[in-house]
Design a protein around this motif. Structure first.
Motif, PDB file in Angstrom:
ATOM      1  N   SER A   1       0.653  -1.274   0.061  1.00 20.70           N
ATOM      2  CA  SER A   1      -0.074  -0.468  -0.062  1.00 20.70           C
ATOM      3  C   SER A   1       0.875   1.215   0.471  1.00 20.70           C
ATOM      4  CB  SER A   1      -0.658  -0.466   1.216  1.00 20.70           C
ATOM      5  OG  SER A   1      -0.306   0.726   2.461  1.00 20.70           O
ATOM      6  N   ILE A   2       0.048   1.942  -0.411  1.00 16.83           N
ATOM      7  CA  ILE A   2       0.718   3.927  -0.496  1.00 16.83           C
ATOM      8  C   ILE A   2      -0.233   3.996   0.592  1.00 16.83           C
ATOM      9  CG2 ILE A   2       1.624   5.628  -1.360  1.00 16.83           C
ATOM     10  CD1 ILE A   2       1.856   4.678  -4.025  1.00 16.83           C
ATOM     11  N   ASP A   3       0.890   5.299   1.223  1.00 16.51           N
ATOM     12  CA  ASP A   3       0.152   5.187   2.221  1.00 16.51           C
ATOM     13  C   ASP A   3      -1.248   6.493   2.286  1.00 16.51           C
ATOM     14  OD1 ASP A   3       1.524   4.735   4.104  1.00 16.51           O
ATOM     15  OD2 ASP A   3       2.729   6.034   4.541  1.00 16.51           O
ATOM     16  N   ALA A   4      -1.468   7.308   1.751  1.00 14.25           N
ATOM     17  CA  ALA A   4      -2.851   8.513   1.060  1.00 14.25           C
ATOM     18  C   ALA A   4      -2.285   9.153  -0.183  1.00 14.25           C
ATOM     19  CB  ALA A   4      -3.280   9.154   2.092  1.00 14.25           C
ATOM     20  N   ASP A   5      -2.734   9.670  -1.188  1.00 13.29           N
ATOM     21  CA  ASP A   5      -2.845  10.990  -1.807  1.00 13.29           C
ATOM     22  C   ASP A   5      -2.526  12.301  -0.618  1.00 13.29           C
ATOM     23  OD1 ASP A   5      -5.489  11.563  -1.206  1.00 13.29           O
ATOM     24  OD2 ASP A   5      -6.132  10.778  -3.626  1.00 13.29           O
ATOM     25  N   ALA A   6      -2.626  13.392  -1.745  1.00 15.23           N
ATOM     26  CA  ALA A   6      -2.706  14.390  -1.457  1.00 15.23           C
ATOM     27  C   ALA A   6      -3.864  15.127  -0.942  1.00 15.23           C
ATOM     28  CB  ALA A   6      -1.286  15.646  -1.905  1.00 15.23           C
ATOM     29  N   GLU A   7      -5.109  14.448  -1.693  1.00 15.90           N
ATOM     30  CA  GLU A   7      -6.133  15.113  -1.198  1.00 15.90           C
ATOM     31  C   GLU A   7      -6.286  14.820   0.600  1.00 15.90           C
ATOM     32  OE1 GLU A   7      -9.997  17.083  -1.670  1.00 15.90           O
ATOM     33  OE2 GLU A   7      -8.041  16.073  -3.489  1.00 15.90           O
TER      34      GLU A   7
ATOM     35  N   VAL B   1      -1.593  -7.624  -6.567  1.00 18.45           N
ATOM     36  CA  VAL B   1      -1.007  -8.490  -8.039  1.00 18.45           C
ATOM     37  C   VAL B   1      -1.394 -10.211  -7.416  1.00 18.45           C
ATOM     38  CG1 VAL B   1       1.792  -8.054  -7.119  1.00 18.45           C
ATOM     39  CG2 VAL B   1       0.625  -8.937  -9.199  1.00 18.45           C
ATOM     40  N   LYS B   2      -2.077 -10.706  -8.339  1.00 16.44           N
ATOM     41  CA  LYS B   2      -1.828 -11.927  -8.838  1.00 16.44           C
ATOM     42  C   LYS B   2      -0.934 -12.485  -9.437  1.00 16.44           C
ATOM     43  CE  LYS B   2      -5.731 -15.297  -9.027  1.00 16.44           C
ATOM     44  NZ  LYS B   2      -6.981 -16.252  -9.714  1.00 16.44           N
TER      45      LYS B   2
ATOM     46  N   MET C   1       6.745  -3.612  -6.335  1.00 15.09           N
ATOM     47  CA  MET C   1       8.385  -4.762  -6.258  1.00 15.09           C
ATOM     48  C   MET C   1       7.610  -5.415  -4.875  1.00 15.09           C
ATOM     49  SD  MET C   1      10.403  -5.968  -7.432  1.00 15.09           S
ATOM     50  CE  MET C   1      11.834  -7.297  -6.426  1.00 15.09           C
ATOM     51  N   THR C   2       6.228  -4.316  -3.755  1.00 11.62           N
ATOM     52  CA  THR C   2       6.616  -5.059  -2.321  1.00 11.62           C
ATOM     53  C   THR C   2       5.819  -5.901  -2.871  1.00 11.62           C
ATOM     54  OG1 THR C   2       7.035  -2.959  -1.690  1.00 11.62           O
ATOM     55  CG2 THR C   2       5.935  -4.462  -0.227  1.00 11.62           C
ATOM     56  N   ALA C   3       4.684  -6.143  -3.276  1.00 13.71           N
ATOM     57  CA  ALA C   3       3.308  -6.872  -3.730  1.00 13.71           C
ATOM     58  C   ALA C   3       3.880  -7.998  -3.884  1.00 13.71           C
ATOM     59  CB  ALA C   3       2.438  -6.448  -3.809  1.00 13.71           C
ATOM     60  N   LEU C   4       5.367  -7.713  -5.140  1.00 10.78           N
ATOM     61  CA  LEU C   4       5.540  -9.642  -6.087  1.00 10.78           C
ATOM     62  C   LEU C   4       6.470 -10.123  -4.835  1.00 10.78           C
ATOM     63  CD1 LEU C   4       6.842  -7.666  -9.411  1.00 10.78           C
ATOM     64  CD2 LEU C   4       4.688  -9.071  -9.005  1.00 10.78           C
TER      65      LEU C   4
END
Length: 646
Positions: A266-272, A282-283, A369-372
């Motif tokens: 995951s990415i923490d958040a966008d700037a909104e 990813v599967k 990459m982390t998901a892989l």
């Protein structure tokens, strides 16, 4: 009736006659030409590095040089330098898109075509693709390509590194395929277009001229090789280069057990706002010697410019699988031959214009990459590798000097480098970079000479590595003191969850964070790593105790975009602590002497040695580090007790 499995003949098993029929040359000549082409690309890249004016090129090496095949070979990328890996998967598709749109029949000797539109060529607007056609005997036989980050391409923020941008119109000038040079002469209207819409033209102009001359030099090296070995041998070698990498990847994929493997990051958040966390799912479907990577179920495209495009996702899959399955050898377009990618439009990894603003695409690549790693860690078994620091934590700062001169420091004053994970062979390195964006750490003297900064601290942080038989790389703590007033946009995207995931029994690395000390101005000096200092700090990113501002996994998330632009007065210090790398293997079987060395070197405290590794170290690592020794009897007892508790 069962259809028999046909095993392709390996390249090394081809007879000389078969090799000649396939590649119009012999194996020796193909090998020589292959190395000449890789050397030519590296020679061009070295020329750019030594003559560039832009700090992000000269100090951080934010570029790549590649040789692309002719149109009849589908613009395959056949050789690339050890530059930014996140450029590699976009080059074949990007060059094809740019050249076909412009018209290959309109190109002439001495032309330099440019394009920077992410929807056409991938990456972001600052990553301009410079394409020089290579002519021989009146036909295009290759393209010499430099992809380089230009210091500014317009948009709402100097330098461009701003998470707040909400659409493609705010990201900067988008240039469709057009000539920058024609027949070796500058195209004035293109230069006018660029400099009418971007800042710092005095730096960019010599860089554009340097890139033009570097590409011209690269063309001369290719033509020299063709003249020496013949055009047929050259074109055959281009096919051979891709076939060799395709074969390596095919065999590597075949070694993985068949199955369906799922991973996420995951990415923490966008700037909104801080409420929406963005998932990359990813599967990985593996059958025989083929792999399919399916991104269905990933989050929608972000509302601000933290997105990537589909070509960037392609790069992340290709390079990521290369790192995991076949880390040795070269990378070409052939590396994708046995990989299929399924990606719905409009996700965080396949954003669409105009609202899917793309800028921080490499952060999505890091997340892929982390998901892989997550998906394949069990399937790989002992071949798995621990997760890395996850983010480049790029820092963009800008301001005006006392004499009124504007300045912008992009991607040189944050925590752009950090640790990677351990593997079956060794501990993880501490001060390198995430797996998928191998930018280098700029020289302290270089950034201090060009910007109002002082690098006060750059050191390893104790007890941040993921433990294991082999430990992950230690997190980097970096303090940057700003000697003048400045405004900052920060991009620390991976602090809500560990990115340095442990594998094969190893543990996760510690999550990091970002703080500002003395935001309203302070006396110039070092900031201690003490409770009092943190209590008075401004939290910027990370999961922290709201009272102490210390990192606490049970704490509250500090949102990096709670201030659209972080303003500081002279003497303020930004502190970055990266995530730690993931460990590999059971920490209770790590060599006690290796743990003692870690204590001596400051990677592990005496307390953590006992608690996490079951190793009792006696001595004072600060005052007398060479006298440290392992209490064998107590270590044996402690490890037995810890093993029983597990």
């Amino acid at each position: 009736m069962t259809t028999p499995t046909i095993t392709p003949t390996l390249l090394r098993d081809l007879s000389d006659a078969e090799f000649l029929a396939r590649y119009d040359t012999d194996p020796f000549t193909a090998s020589v030409l292959s190395n000449r082409l890789r050397a030519a690309a590296q020679h061009v890249a070295t020329g750019l590095l030594h003559r560039a004016f832009s700090p992000i090129i000269a100090l951080a090496m934010d570029y790549v040089c590649a040789i692309i095949g002719p149109p009849e070979q589908n613009y395959r990328m056949v050789a690339a330098t050890n530059g930014l890996t996140v450029f590699l998967g976009t080059l074949q598709d990007g060059v094809r898109a740019a050249v076909e749109e412009f018209g290959v029949d309109r190109l002439a000797p001495g032309d330099l075509l440019i394009c920077n539109d992410p929807s056409r060529v991938g990456n972001h607007a600052n990553d301009v693709c410079f394409i020089r056609p290579v002519f021989h005997s009146g036909r295009v036989v290759s393209f010499m390509v430099l992809r380089a980050h230009v210091i500014d391409i317009g948009g709402i923020t100097p330098g461009g590194f701003d998470t707040n941008k909400r659409n493609i119109y705010e990201t900067g000038l988008l240039i469709g395929p057009r000539l920058l040079f024609h027949a070796e002469e500058p195209v004035r209207e293109t230069f006018t277009l660029i400099f009418d819409n971007s800042r710092f033209g005095e730096i960019q102009l010599p860089d554009y001229k340097t890139i033009h001359s570097c590409c011209r030099f690269g063309e001369s090296l290719i033509v020299e090789s063709i003249d020496r070995y013949g055009l047929d041998a050259y074109l055959g070698t281009l096919e051979y280069l891709c076939d060799t990498t395709a074969e390596r990847m095919r065999l590597a994929i075949a070694s993985l057990p068949d199955g369906d493997y799922e991973g996420k990051a995951s990415i923490d958040a966008d700037a909104e706002d801080a409420d929406e966390e963005y998932l990359v799912r990813v599967k990985v479907v593996k059958r025989g010697d083929r792999i399919e990577a399916d991104f269905s179920g990933s989050s929608r495209q972000a509302r601000t410019a933290i997105n990537a495009g589909a070509l960037d996702a392609k790069t992340a899959v290709g390079v990521g699988l290369k790192v995991l399955l076949d880390p040795l050898g070269h990378f070409t377009s052939g590396s994708f031959r046995n990989i299929d990618i399924v990606i719905p439009p409009g996700t965080i990894a396949s954003a669409l214009p105009p609202d899917g603003a793309i800028f921080f695409y490499w952060e999505v690549a890091n997340t892929v990459m982390t998901a892989l790693i997550d998906a394949l860690r069990d399937a790989l078994g002992e071949r798995a590798i621990g997760g890395d620091c996850g983010s480049n934590n790029v820092h963009n700062a800008f301001g005006v000097t006392a004499d009124g001169t504007p300045w912008a420091a992009s991607a040189v004053a944050g925590a752009e480098t950090g640790p990677v994970g351990a593997d079956r062979h060794a501990d993880g390195e501490g001060h390198v970079c995430p797996y998928l964006i191998n930018i280098i750490s700029p020289a302290t003297e270089g950034i201090e000479a060009q910007f109002p900064v002082m690098v006060m601290r750059k050191e390893y942080a104790a007890d941040t590595s993921g433990t294991g038989l082999h430990r992950g790389g230690a997190a980097i703590m970096k303090d940057i003191l700003w000697t003048g007033p400045a405004r900052h946009q920060v991009a620390p995207f991976r602090f809500r969850k560990p990115s340095g995931i442990g594998v094969h029994g190893g543990e996760d690395g510690v999550q990091g964070g970002v703080w500002i000390f003395g935001q309203d101005g302070a006396d110039l000096g070092f900031v201690p790593d003490s409770d009092d200092a943190y209590r008075d700090a401004t939290p910027v990113a990370g999961v922290m105790d709201p009272e102490t501002n210390r990192l606490d996994p049970a704490g509250i998330y500090a949102y990096y975009a709670s201030e659209r632009t972080w303003a500081t007065k002279p003497g303020a210090t930004f502190r970055y602590l990266t995530n730690g790398g993931g460990g590999w293997g059971d920490p209770l079987v790590r060599d006690p002497e290796a743990v003692k060395t870690d204590v001596r070197d400051g990677y592990v405290s005496i307390e953590a040695a006992a608690e996490r590794y079951g190793v009792v170290i006696v001595g004072d690592p600060d005052r007398d580090p060479e006298s440290l020794h392992v209490d064998i009897e107590k270590t044996t007892t402690l490890r037995l007790r810890n093993a029983d508790e597990e």
